[in-house]
Design a protein around this motif. Structure first.
Motif, mmCIF file in Angstrom:
data_model
loop_
_atom_site.group_PDB
_atom_site.id
_atom_site.type_symbol
_atom_site.label_atom_id
_atom_site.label_comp_id
_atom_site.label_asym_id
_atom_site.label_seq_id
_atom_site.Cartn_x
_atom_site.Cartn_y
_atom_site.Cartn_z
ATOM 1 N N GLY A 64 -28.523 12.794 12.382
ATOM 2 C CA GLY A 64 -26.931 12.220 12.317
ATOM 3 C C GLY A 64 -26.152 12.657 11.749
ATOM 4 N N GLY A 107 -28.498 9.308 15.417
ATOM 5 C CA GLY A 107 -27.727 8.696 15.612
ATOM 6 C C GLY A 107 -27.220 9.705 16.089
ATOM 7 N N GLU A 111 -26.318 12.050 19.929
ATOM 8 C CA GLU A 111 -25.239 11.554 20.785
ATOM 9 C C GLU A 111 -25.233 13.165 20.815
ATOM 10 O OE1 GLU A 111 -22.593 7.812 20.091
ATOM 11 O OE2 GLU A 111 -23.223 9.078 18.569
ATOM 12 N N ASN A 129 -30.669 4.957 17.840
ATOM 13 C CA ASN A 129 -29.278 5.250 17.955
ATOM 14 C C ASN A 129 -29.684 3.834 16.682
ATOM 15 O OD1 ASN A 129 -28.591 6.781 20.975
ATOM 16 N ND2 ASN A 129 -26.808 7.524 18.590
ATOM 17 N N GLU A 131 -27.300 3.131 14.501
ATOM 18 C CA GLU A 131 -25.772 2.681 13.885
ATOM 19 C C GLU A 131 -25.600 1.602 13.081
ATOM 20 O OE1 GLU A 131 -25.405 6.434 15.819
ATOM 21 O OE2 GLU A 131 -26.568 4.595 16.199
ATOM 22 N N ALA A 138 -22.656 3.459 17.611
ATOM 23 C CA ALA A 138 -22.267 4.966 18.601
ATOM 24 C C ALA A 138 -21.844 5.314 19.478
ATOM 25 C CB ALA A 138 -23.810 4.940 19.161
ATOM 26 N N ALA A 142 -22.875 7.904 22.892
ATOM 27 C CA ALA A 142 -23.785 7.044 23.380
ATOM 28 C C ALA A 142 -24.253 5.277 24.402
ATOM 29 C CB ALA A 142 -25.369 6.781 21.734
#
Length: 249
Positions: A64, A107, A111, A129, A131, A138, A142
């Motif tokens: 990420g 993350g 993506e 993800n 986030e 995201a 995403a």
């Protein structure tokens, strides 16, 4: 390149994310260098293979964004769409993009993989993800690419409930299409690239554009692209070769 290792051949480019000590976290330098690669691939279309460099303690595709940098970003940085603009550019490259994932794809790393046309992985790959656990979302694709790839219920599990997919789950959901052992992953990516490279490049490029066109553009854009291909020399050459081979058989 400070954050990428790049191998270039006639019909493909292999870009390896190369910040292993930072688990290939996507920082500003990597973003700039990936944009530079996009410039080359837009001007000289080739297949792109994306992979990661293993971290000292574990396999990783990309973990990420760099949290150390992300914590300092402001509202204006968010509105610039630093990662989302890059991933949209990668998704829009003329020729197909293959994400070859080994280990963590989390993350922004997930993506980045969602922006690829093909995702292949190893049995130790995990995709997620996280986030919202960091107080953000995201925002680099995403929330809509993942919905398109696996459907809204599964996407919500990842985006709203923190679910992390293992490789078998990702394969069952068709988020990845192949699993290979780590030492065979890049060979498998090249094998897929070989299959693509045997096809007509212009037909491949136009097919990718038509696939990604808005629904309202169909069927006109299909017919328009086909009209271009019908007048291209490759159509005559490839169809006559097919008929000659069939006649000979």
């Amino acid at each position: 390149m400070k954050t990428l290792k790049v191998q270039v051949s006639e019909d493909r480019v292999h870009v390896q994310l190369n910040r292993p000590d930072a688990r290939n976290a996507i920082d500003d330098v990597m973003v700039a260098e990936l944009h530079a690669m996009c410039v080359d691939l837009e001007q000289d279309p080739r297949i792109l293979i994306l992979s990661g460099s293993s971290a000292p303690d574990r396999a990783v595709f990309a973990a990420g964004a760099d949290i150390g940098r992300l914590v300092e970003r402001t509202r204006d940085d968010a509105l610039r769409g630093i990662n989302s603009q890059l991933f949209t550019r990668i998704a829009g490259l003329p020729m197909p993009v293959i994400a070859a994932m080994d280990g963590y794809a989390l993350g922004g790393g997930a993506e980045l993989a969602f922006a690829a046309d093909f995702r292949i992985a190893t049995p130790r790959t995990t995709i997620g993800n996280p986030e919202t656990g960091l107080g953000i979302l995201a925002a680099a694709g995403a929330t809509w690419r993942l919905v398109e790839l696996v459907g809204e219920p599964i996407a919500k599990e990842l985006l709203l409930a923190g679910r992390v997919l293992d490789a078998a789950e990702a394969l069952a959901l068709h988020l990845v299409t192949e699993l290979h052992e780590p030492d065979q992953l890049i060979d498998a990516a090249n094998s897929l690239a070989d299959r693509i490279a045997r096809l007509d490049p212009l037909a491949t490029r136009l097919t990718k554009k038509v696939i990604h066109a808005p629904r309202g553009a169909h069927p006109f854009i299909d017919e328009l692209a086909q009209s271009v291909l019908f007048e291209a020399p490759a159509k005559q050459d490839r169809m006559r070769a097919f008929l000659d081979k069939k006649k000979g058989a």
